[in-house]
Design an enzyme around this catalytic site. Structure first.
Site, PDB file in Angstrom:
ATOM      1  N   THR A   1       0.872  -1.153   0.000  1.00  7.98           N
ATOM      2  CA  THR A   1       0.000   0.000   0.000  1.00  7.98           C
ATOM      3  C   THR A   1       0.915   1.210   0.000  1.00  7.98           C
ATOM      4  O   THR A   1       2.061   1.094   0.384  1.00  7.98           O
ATOM      5  CB  THR A   1      -0.762   0.034   1.342  1.00  7.98           C
ATOM      6  OG1 THR A   1      -1.213  -1.263   1.643  1.00  7.98           O
ATOM      7  CG2 THR A   1      -1.900   0.996   1.329  1.00  7.98           C
TER       8      THR A   1
ATOM      9  N   ARG B   1     -11.488  -9.174  -4.702  1.00  9.71           N
ATOM     10  CA  ARG B   1     -10.838  -9.228  -3.378  1.00  9.71           C
ATOM     11  C   ARG B   1     -10.602  -7.807  -2.864  1.00  9.71           C
ATOM     12  O   ARG B   1     -10.155  -6.925  -3.582  1.00  9.71           O
ATOM     13  CB  ARG B   1      -9.519  -9.983  -3.490  1.00  9.71           C
ATOM     14  CG  ARG B   1      -8.706 -10.069  -2.185  1.00  9.71           C
ATOM     15  CD  ARG B   1      -7.663  -8.981  -2.076  1.00  9.71           C
ATOM     16  NE  ARG B   1      -6.736  -9.199  -0.980  1.00  9.71           N
ATOM     17  CZ  ARG B   1      -5.839  -8.307  -0.576  1.00  9.71           C
ATOM     18  NH1 ARG B   1      -5.742  -7.149  -1.176  1.00  9.71           N
ATOM     19  NH2 ARG B   1      -5.019  -8.581   0.405  1.00  9.71           N
ATOM     20  N   VAL B   2     -10.931  -7.590  -1.602  1.00  5.43           N
ATOM     21  CA  VAL B   2     -10.664  -6.306  -0.965  1.00  5.43           C
ATOM     22  C   VAL B   2      -9.669  -6.539   0.161  1.00  5.43           C
ATOM     23  O   VAL B   2      -9.849  -7.468   0.960  1.00  5.43           O
ATOM     24  CB  VAL B   2     -11.969  -5.684  -0.407  1.00  5.43           C
ATOM     25  CG1 VAL B   2     -11.672  -4.402   0.357  1.00  5.43           C
ATOM     26  CG2 VAL B   2     -12.953  -5.408  -1.541  1.00  5.43           C
ATOM     27  N   GLY B   3      -8.633  -5.733   0.221  1.00  5.49           N
ATOM     28  CA  GLY B   3      -7.633  -5.875   1.281  1.00  5.49           C
ATOM     29  C   GLY B   3      -7.944  -4.981   2.467  1.00  5.49           C
ATOM     30  O   GLY B   3      -9.060  -4.477   2.626  1.00  5.49           O
ATOM     31  N   ASP B   4      -6.925  -4.766   3.286  1.00  4.78           N
ATOM     32  CA  ASP B   4      -7.105  -3.953   4.494  1.00  4.78           C
ATOM     33  C   ASP B   4      -7.186  -2.452   4.197  1.00  4.78           C
ATOM     34  O   ASP B   4      -7.807  -1.692   4.945  1.00  4.78           O
ATOM     35  CB  ASP B   4      -5.915  -4.169   5.449  1.00  4.78           C
ATOM     36  CG  ASP B   4      -4.602  -3.760   4.794  1.00  4.78           C
ATOM     37  OD1 ASP B   4      -4.218  -4.409   3.810  1.00  4.78           O
ATOM     38  OD2 ASP B   4      -3.984  -2.768   5.234  1.00  4.78           O
TER      39      ASP B   4
ATOM     40  N   THR C   1       0.490  -1.275   6.304  1.00  6.67           N
ATOM     41  CA  THR C   1       0.926  -1.803   5.009  1.00  6.67           C
ATOM     42  C   THR C   1       1.369  -3.252   5.178  1.00  6.67           C
ATOM     43  O   THR C   1       1.812  -3.652   6.250  1.00  6.67           O
ATOM     44  CB  THR C   1       2.076  -0.964   4.407  1.00  6.67           C
ATOM     45  OG1 THR C   1       2.649  -1.684   3.318  1.00  6.67           O
ATOM     46  CG2 THR C   1       3.156  -0.660   5.416  1.00  6.67           C
ATOM     47  N   GLY C   2       1.223  -4.025   4.100  1.00  6.39           N
ATOM     48  CA  GLY C   2       1.593  -5.437   4.157  1.00  6.39           C
ATOM     49  C   GLY C   2       0.470  -6.278   3.602  1.00  6.39           C
ATOM     50  O   GLY C   2      -0.517  -5.747   3.082  1.00  6.39           O
TER      51      GLY C   2
ATOM     52  N   GLY D   1      -2.761  -7.900   3.342  1.00  6.70           N
ATOM     53  CA  GLY D   1      -3.922  -7.400   4.059  1.00  6.70           C
ATOM     54  C   GLY D   1      -4.687  -8.390   4.904  1.00  6.70           C
ATOM     55  O   GLY D   1      -5.319  -7.996   5.888  1.00  6.70           O
TER      56      GLY D   1
HETATM   57  N1  GLY Z   1      -2.222  -3.980   2.146  1.00  4.98           N
HETATM   58  C1  GLY Z   1      -2.713  -4.076   0.859  1.00  4.98           C
HETATM   59  C2  GLY Z   1      -3.523  -5.250   0.591  1.00  4.98           C
HETATM   60  O1  GLY Z   1      -3.317  -6.311   1.143  1.00  4.98           O
HETATM   61  O2  GLY Z   1      -4.406  -5.161  -0.237  1.00  4.98           O
END
Ligand code: GLY
Length: 321
Positions: A190, A218-221, A241-242, A244
């Protein structure tokens, strides 16, 4: 793991009206950034922090500053956000972004959006010009057009580097699966920023293409309030970040912000949050934090996390990876 507060480099403003030290801290994603890409990452976060800081110095609020810094990284093809984002299993860019101000706990967020360079600007428009907090997919794009947010050809966001990464990943990874380094070999990250302005308002923003070869939808964090970011003027602001999936499980940004107290500063809060990410989910990532006095902290348990910060009194940003 790396920690810093930045306190030693900054000079506190003596003006009595000031409630806090204006400061901005940005990151360009926590992962195993290849040797050959590290210089560009450091240059990119350096410029982004300056862009955001200039906004703070010219009367902009913390939320203006984080938007500006993140927009800079969205336009820079170095990063996994906006132009340069990773491709999903269908070879498309699908963006997630969010923004939050600690002034009234207001937030806006978008997910699974294609055809917008500045997803963070769209998230801000959701926050300020819609009755909602989060819009996704086609509805978010429709709202972008209505709100006057610039749209683009989805293909114009794809860069050759990511076409090559995608072709390689298609041969060696299954859709939605982590890569051979548990997600670290690809920019499943991110970009993000946190800031505090002279009035003591804090803000956070995130933007991402998500995980390479993610399943469509797909939706991340990053766009999830509390996981990818959080901001509360009573405590501070954070951007995660990382990969998700782990970050979501521990609601990392909210956890870190809530842990800020008189005795737990931003560095310690960051360290605790990443410790929980690793010990509870085996997750890898990083976090940046600012408190409502303008003190900062960050940490990561990945090989790299490009970052830069600049506060009032500093002559140039402090940059690292
Ligand atoms: N941190 C970004 C994601 O996993 O989508």
């Amino acid at each position: 793991m790396c920690l810093a507060t930045g306190r030693s480099e900054a000079t506190m403003d003596k003006t009595s009206k000031r409630k806090a030290r204006p400061v901005i801290l940005v990151h360009g994603g926590a992962w195993a950034t290849p040797e050959g890409e590290r210089e560009d990452h450091q240059k990119g976060v350096h410029r982004a922090s300056l862009n955001g800081f200039e906004t703070l110095l010219t009367g902009g609020s913390a939320v203006d500053a984080v938007q500006k810094a993140v927009e800079h990284m969205e336009a820079d093809p170095t990063f996994n956000a906006g132009r340069g984002a990773v491709l999903n299993t269908h070879g498309n860019v699908q963006l997630d972004a969010a923004i939050m101000t600690g002034d009234g706990l207001r937030a806006g967020s978008v997910a699974c959006v294609s055809g917008v360079l500045h997803a963070v600007a769209l998230a801000r428009a959701v926050m300020e010009s819609s009755p909602h907090v989060m819009l996704v997919g086609d509805g978010a794009l429709e709202f972008a057009r209505e709100a006057g947010i610039e749209t683009c050809e989805p293909g114009s966001l794809i860069v050759d580097r990511e076409r090559e990464r995608y072709a390689h990943a298609k041969r060696f990874m299954k859709p939605g699966q982590l890569d051979q380094l548990g997600g670290l070999a690809s920019p499943a990250d991110t970009v993000g920023a946190v800031a505090c302005d002279a009035d003591g308002h804090v803000a956070a923003a995130t933007s991402t293409g998500g995980a390479l070869l993610k399943l469509a939808g797909r939706v991340g964090d990053s766009p999830l309030i509390g996981s990818g970011l959080y901001a509360d003027d009573r405590r501070g602001a954070a951007s995660s970040t990382g990969y998700g999936e782990g970050i979501m499980s521990i609601v990392m940004a909210h956890r870190a912000v809530e842990s800020l107290t008189k005795s737990v500063g931003p560095s310690e809060a960051a360290q605790q949050a990443v410790h929980v990410l690793e010990s509870r989910t085996q997750g890898r990532g990083g976090i940046i934090l600012v408190d409502s006095k303008g003190e900062i902290g960050f940490t990561f348990n990945t090989p790299c996390m490009a970052h830069a910060y600049i506060a009032e009194g500093m002559t140039k940003p402090d940059v690292g990876i």
